[in-house]
Scaffold this motif. Sequence first.
Motif, mmCIF file in Angstrom:
data_model
loop_
_atom_site.group_PDB
_atom_site.id
_atom_site.type_symbol
_atom_site.label_atom_id
_atom_site.label_comp_id
_atom_site.label_asym_id
_atom_site.label_seq_id
_atom_site.Cartn_x
_atom_site.Cartn_y
_atom_site.Cartn_z
ATOM 1 N N TYR A 42 9.621 -14.345 -11.260
ATOM 2 C CA TYR A 42 11.373 -14.741 -10.873
ATOM 3 C C TYR A 42 11.585 -15.852 -11.090
ATOM 4 C CZ TYR A 42 16.221 -15.663 -9.402
ATOM 5 O OH TYR A 42 17.102 -14.627 -9.406
ATOM 6 N N THR A 43 12.053 -17.004 -12.165
ATOM 7 C CA THR A 43 12.521 -18.006 -12.366
ATOM 8 C C THR A 43 14.305 -18.648 -11.922
ATOM 9 O OG1 THR A 43 12.917 -17.816 -14.616
ATOM 10 C CG2 THR A 43 10.548 -18.454 -13.889
ATOM 11 N N SER A 78 13.657 -22.239 3.052
ATOM 12 C CA SER A 78 13.835 -22.202 4.108
ATOM 13 C C SER A 78 14.522 -20.880 4.457
ATOM 14 C CB SER A 78 15.263 -23.577 4.552
ATOM 15 O OG SER A 78 16.363 -22.962 3.708
ATOM 16 N N ARG A 79 14.772 -20.638 5.306
ATOM 17 C CA ARG A 79 14.740 -19.073 6.139
ATOM 18 C C ARG A 79 16.424 -19.061 5.213
ATOM 19 N NH1 ARG A 79 12.772 -16.670 11.881
ATOM 20 N NH2 ARG A 79 11.912 -19.049 11.607
ATOM 21 N N ASP A 80 17.239 -19.875 6.107
ATOM 22 C CA ASP A 80 18.140 -19.717 5.844
ATOM 23 C C ASP A 80 18.775 -19.552 4.453
ATOM 24 O OD1 ASP A 80 18.735 -20.113 8.584
ATOM 25 O OD2 ASP A 80 19.167 -22.408 7.946
ATOM 26 N N ALA A 81 17.808 -20.016 3.427
ATOM 27 C CA ALA A 81 18.171 -19.877 2.177
ATOM 28 C C ALA A 81 17.454 -19.328 1.924
ATOM 29 C CB ALA A 81 16.849 -21.591 1.115
ATOM 30 N N LEU A 82 16.983 -18.301 2.393
ATOM 31 C CA LEU A 82 17.147 -16.735 1.882
ATOM 32 C C LEU A 82 17.558 -15.406 1.978
ATOM 33 C CD1 LEU A 82 12.989 -16.921 2.970
ATOM 34 C CD2 LEU A 82 13.919 -17.019 0.474
ATOM 35 N N VAL A 83 17.763 -16.106 3.232
ATOM 36 C CA VAL A 83 18.883 -15.406 4.597
ATOM 37 C C VAL A 83 19.964 -15.504 3.879
ATOM 38 C CG1 VAL A 83 20.554 -14.974 6.442
ATOM 39 C CG2 VAL A 83 17.748 -15.617 6.412
ATOM 40 N N GLN A 84 21.138 -16.986 2.780
ATOM 41 C CA GLN A 84 21.853 -16.841 2.303
ATOM 42 C C GLN A 84 22.022 -16.388 1.307
ATOM 43 O OE1 GLN A 84 22.738 -20.762 2.582
ATOM 44 N NE2 GLN A 84 23.211 -20.379 5.241
ATOM 45 N N ALA A 85 20.329 -16.469 0.241
ATOM 46 C CA ALA A 85 20.928 -16.144 -0.695
ATOM 47 C C ALA A 85 20.604 -14.188 -1.025
ATOM 48 C CB ALA A 85 19.382 -16.460 -1.452
ATOM 49 N N SER A 86 20.022 -13.936 0.015
ATOM 50 C CA SER A 86 19.889 -12.336 0.316
ATOM 51 C C SER A 86 21.435 -11.925 0.453
ATOM 52 C CB SER A 86 19.337 -12.456 1.288
ATOM 53 O OG SER A 86 18.399 -12.073 1.162
ATOM 54 N N MET A 87 22.021 -12.491 1.489
ATOM 55 C CA MET A 87 23.305 -11.926 2.048
ATOM 56 C C MET A 87 24.652 -11.906 0.764
ATOM 57 S SD MET A 87 23.328 -10.484 4.830
ATOM 58 C CE MET A 87 24.835 -10.206 4.554
ATOM 59 N N LYS A 88 24.470 -13.110 -0.322
ATOM 60 C CA LYS A 88 25.355 -13.549 -0.780
ATOM 61 C C LYS A 88 24.936 -12.568 -1.923
ATOM 62 C CE LYS A 88 25.870 -17.215 -5.067
ATOM 63 N NZ LYS A 88 26.343 -18.028 -5.795
ATOM 64 N N GLN A 91 26.429 -8.838 -0.998
ATOM 65 C CA GLN A 91 27.391 -8.744 -1.171
ATOM 66 C C GLN A 91 28.806 -8.837 -2.526
ATOM 67 O OE1 GLN A 91 30.342 -8.897 1.240
ATOM 68 N NE2 GLN A 91 29.052 -10.557 3.143
ATOM 69 N N ARG A 92 27.465 -9.227 -3.252
ATOM 70 C CA ARG A 92 27.712 -9.042 -5.013
ATOM 71 C C ARG A 92 27.643 -7.932 -5.307
ATOM 72 N NH1 ARG A 92 25.622 -9.139 -9.492
ATOM 73 N NH2 ARG A 92 23.718 -8.803 -8.538
ATOM 74 N N MET A 93 27.242 -6.919 -4.736
ATOM 75 C CA MET A 93 26.806 -5.579 -5.279
ATOM 76 C C MET A 93 27.207 -4.485 -4.739
ATOM 77 S SD MET A 93 22.235 -6.193 -6.289
ATOM 78 C CE MET A 93 22.450 -4.698 -6.421
ATOM 79 N N ALA A 94 27.634 -4.615 -3.363
ATOM 80 C CA ALA A 94 28.300 -3.999 -2.642
ATOM 81 C C ALA A 94 29.452 -3.855 -3.247
ATOM 82 C CB ALA A 94 28.627 -4.187 -1.593
ATOM 83 N N ASP A 95 29.487 -2.277 -3.371
ATOM 84 C CA ASP A 95 30.949 -1.150 -3.909
ATOM 85 C C ASP A 95 32.340 -2.168 -3.222
ATOM 86 O OD1 ASP A 95 29.811 -0.071 -5.321
ATOM 87 O OD2 ASP A 95 28.985 1.332 -3.783
ATOM 88 N N GLN A 96 32.379 -2.182 -1.874
ATOM 89 C CA GLN A 96 33.378 -2.686 -1.509
ATOM 90 C C GLN A 96 33.157 -3.844 -0.293
ATOM 91 O OE1 GLN A 96 35.196 0.298 0.593
ATOM 92 N NE2 GLN A 96 33.830 1.160 1.639
ATOM 93 N N PRO A 97 33.420 -5.121 -0.048
ATOM 94 C CA PRO A 97 33.453 -5.719 1.138
ATOM 95 C C PRO A 97 32.665 -5.385 2.560
ATOM 96 C CG PRO A 97 35.542 -6.354 0.308
ATOM 97 C CD PRO A 97 35.742 -4.732 -0.339
ATOM 98 N N THR A 163 21.245 -5.537 -10.459
ATOM 99 C CA THR A 163 20.442 -6.597 -10.528
ATOM 100 C C THR A 163 20.819 -8.172 -10.875
ATOM 101 O OG1 THR A 163 18.187 -7.554 -9.488
ATOM 102 C CG2 THR A 163 18.251 -6.330 -12.059
ATOM 103 N N ARG A 164 20.298 -9.711 -10.516
ATOM 104 C CA ARG A 164 21.455 -10.477 -11.731
ATOM 105 C C ARG A 164 20.106 -10.612 -12.827
ATOM 106 N NH1 ARG A 164 24.896 -13.661 -10.137
ATOM 107 N NH2 ARG A 164 25.359 -13.918 -8.591
ATOM 108 N N ASP A 165 18.737 -10.191 -12.699
ATOM 109 C CA ASP A 165 17.610 -9.955 -13.682
ATOM 110 C C ASP A 165 16.931 -8.789 -13.472
ATOM 111 O OD1 ASP A 165 15.007 -10.680 -14.212
ATOM 112 O OD2 ASP A 165 14.523 -11.925 -13.555
ATOM 113 N N PRO A 166 17.164 -8.152 -14.624
ATOM 114 C CA PRO A 166 16.978 -7.079 -15.283
ATOM 115 C C PRO A 166 15.749 -6.755 -15.839
ATOM 116 C CG PRO A 166 19.677 -7.645 -16.438
ATOM 117 C CD PRO A 166 18.388 -8.909 -15.616
#
Length: 180
Positions: A42-43, A78-88, A91-97, A163-166
């Motif tokens: 992943y780049t 950082s852990r925070d960056a991993l959590v924030q990127a994962s949550m983003k 949320q992006r892929m969720a069918d509803q918020p 996914t962002r990287d098919p």
Amino acid sequence: MANTWAGLRLIGLGVVMLCSQPAWADWRSALPDARLTGSGEYTWFGLRLYTARLWSAGPVQGWQRPFALELIYHRALSRDALVQASMKEIQRMADQPLPPDTAARWAQAMAEAFVDVRPGMRITGVYLPGQGGRFYVDGQPSGEIADPAFARAFFAIWLDPRTRDPQLRQQLLGQAGAER
């Protein structure tokens, strides 16, 4: 007297061996028949962030079988960056918020399971259908999130068609024509 000391040394050695064996086992105990299904890099803007490897006992189709997703980091994050990127991405892929309380609960659970990573570190997530996900850092358990909805949303970051990287997804799933 020599036999007593020899016996005590053997007992001591046995105790040390028992204590040095972790009471837990790494992720492979949850998937004893797992084989490497696929892998890829992943780049992000040309920077190699991690190598991803998908392990399973058979083809990963649907969400009925357990599997392990191993990420080997090439950059410090950082852990925070991993959590924030994962949550983003969740949320992006969720069918509803996501309801705010669910998002907060999932973010907190990830913050407890993840760590700041350095190059060479591995975080492995094990998807357990109907149960949730279990996480390991460099082979040691770091947390379990007993929420099937979370597990599916989290692992979808890599394995869902949205996914962002098919190309990475195809490589992980071992699908033909996945050359990068």
